[in-house]
Enzyme design. Structure first.
Site, short mmCIF file in Angstrom:
data_model
loop_
_atom_site.label_atom_id
_atom_site.label_comp_id
_atom_site.label_asym_id
_atom_site.label_seq_id
_atom_site.Cartn_x
_atom_site.Cartn_y
_atom_site.Cartn_z
N GLY A 69 0.79 -1.21 0.00
CA GLY A 69 0.00 0.00 0.00
C GLY A 69 0.83 1.27 0.00
CB THR A 70 3.96 2.26 1.71
OG1 THR A 70 3.44 2.19 3.04
CG2 THR A 70 4.95 3.41 1.63
CD GLN A 177 -6.65 -0.07 7.47
OE1 GLN A 177 -7.41 -0.96 7.86
NE2 GLN A 177 -5.34 -0.12 7.66
CB THR A 233 11.22 -9.34 -12.03
OG1 THR A 233 12.27 -9.18 -12.97
CG2 THR A 233 10.54 -10.68 -12.24
CB CYS A 321 3.17 3.15 9.49
SG CYS A 321 2.57 1.99 8.24
#
Length: 379
Positions: A69-70, A177, A233, A321
């Site tokens: 997600g980051t 979320q 890749t 985080c």
């Protein structure tokens, strides 16, 4: 153990593990290779792309696989902003995930962008009229989170996207979320970010969805994978696992959301009734089905979490985080809470498998933990 930190990560689904296994063994090839071993991997990657697209209501060519997600947020925000010909203005809120806020900060510091922050009310909700006032002719991107990772408030994303589009600006939403709890298709957004480990896939898998008409500057250069938008890749096994888990989560979504929201409300009602100093954070009704988040005046959030873990209940104070930081939650302080009160936060995030017995035990244990810590603090 009762695990109530699903906003940080979810357990990997067995179906996702089984789906990815062939691409870690027999079908191990590089999907860019021209031989049969590579072609087999490429077929798996293409199937995963189509599967994600079906859930998100977009074209397969709009799906870009990332490491999580980051990276998905970084690619969408930086990539769209840097490719924009509209100008150097960004619009967001102060309660976004750090992946969004730090991407915006990077564009401001390094590329000379200007950022406007739309205010929220005390529950974290954005007023579309406030957004309309913030968007300008030179706005390169509006980015607002679908559902907040700390307080669970759900934004009226379709309405907000329409406001941005009325002013000619593209709209991105961090839906990390929301996946598995809220619909992803038909939102009317130009870009959307997802993370595999929030829906039962392994960590290290994610997706950026960027509509084909939206210009995107790649952040990673090299072999030209993902149609030149994200070189490197591809993690074929991770993409297959993500697609599998996302499909299962979508199939279960409506039933799971209805059942879990009832359990969430049990915790909220019991805690607020038993603890006069408890305060629910986030919107009282427009919130994720699995999120119950509180602050408790006069306590230590860390001490409450330790008391809960001592009796086998695992939860958190907010974003994983930011774990280990002495700073209070930027989300809670942006909502107007004092630093001291923000540091008492406790976030319970239920999974789809939560049971009534677990919730009864959790509510009783949380009440007892707060009373114990408060008592310690007053002696």
């Amino acid at each position: 153990m009762i695990y109530l930190d699903n906003a940080a990560t979810t357990p990997v689904r067995r179906e996702a593990l089984e789906a990815m296994w062939p691409y870690l063994t027999n079908d191990f090839g590089n999907p860019s290779s021209a031989h049969d071993v590579g072609a087999s991997a490429a077929r798996g990657l293409d199937a995963a792309r189509r599967t994600v697209a079906a859930v998100a209501g977009c074209r397969a060519s709009d799906v870009i696989f990332t490491s999580g997600g980051t990276e998905a947020d970084n690619l969408a925000i930086k990539g769209i902003a840097l490719a924009s010909t509209r100008g150097r203005h960004l619009v967001t809120t102060r309660i976004e995930h750090d992946a969004v806020l730090e991407s915006v900060d990077y564009l401001v510091r390094v590329h000379g962008f200007e950022a406007s922050f739309v205010p929220t009310d005390a529950t974290g909700l954005v007023d579309p009229a406030e957004l309309a006032a913030a968007v300008r002719p030179d706005t390169a991107l509006v980015t607002i989170q679908y559902a907040n990772n700390e307080i669970g408030t759900v934004q009226p994303i379709s309405e907000l996207a329409a406001v941005a589009h009325a002013a000619g600006a593209p709209f991105h939403t961090d839906a990390v979320q929301a996946a598995g709890w809220l619909p992803l298709a038909g939102l009317g957004v130009d870009a959307l970010s997802l993370s595999g480990h929030k829906v039962g896939a392994p960590k290290g898998s994610g997706v950026t969805i960027v509509r084909g008409r939206t210009p995107l500057e790649p952040l990673v250069h090299g072999g030209g994978q993902e149609r030149g938008r994200r070189s490197g890749t591809e993690n074929v096994a991770g993409a297959v696992a993500l697609a599998t888990a996302l499909t299962l989560a979508e199939a279960e979504r409506e039933d799971a959301a209805a059942r879990v929201s009832t359990l969430r409300d049990v915790i909220i009602e019991r805690v607020l009734a038993a603890l006069p100093d408890a305060r629910l954070t986030g919107h009282p009704s427009l919130r994720l089905p699995g999120t119950a988040s509180f602050v408790f005046a006069g306590t230590s959030g860390e001490a409450v979490l330790l008391e809960l873990e001592r009796v086998g209940i695992v939860c958190s104070s907010g974003s994983a985080c930011a774990a280990g930081s002495d700073e209070p939650s930027h989300v809670l302080t942006a909502l107007g809470l004092s630093r001291e009160l923000a540091q008492t936060a406790v976030r319970l995030t239920l999974g789809t498998g939560a049971s009534a017995d677990e919730i009864d035990r959790t509510a009783a244990s949380l009440i007892a933990a707060v009373e114990t810590v408060t008592g310690i603090g007053r002696t």
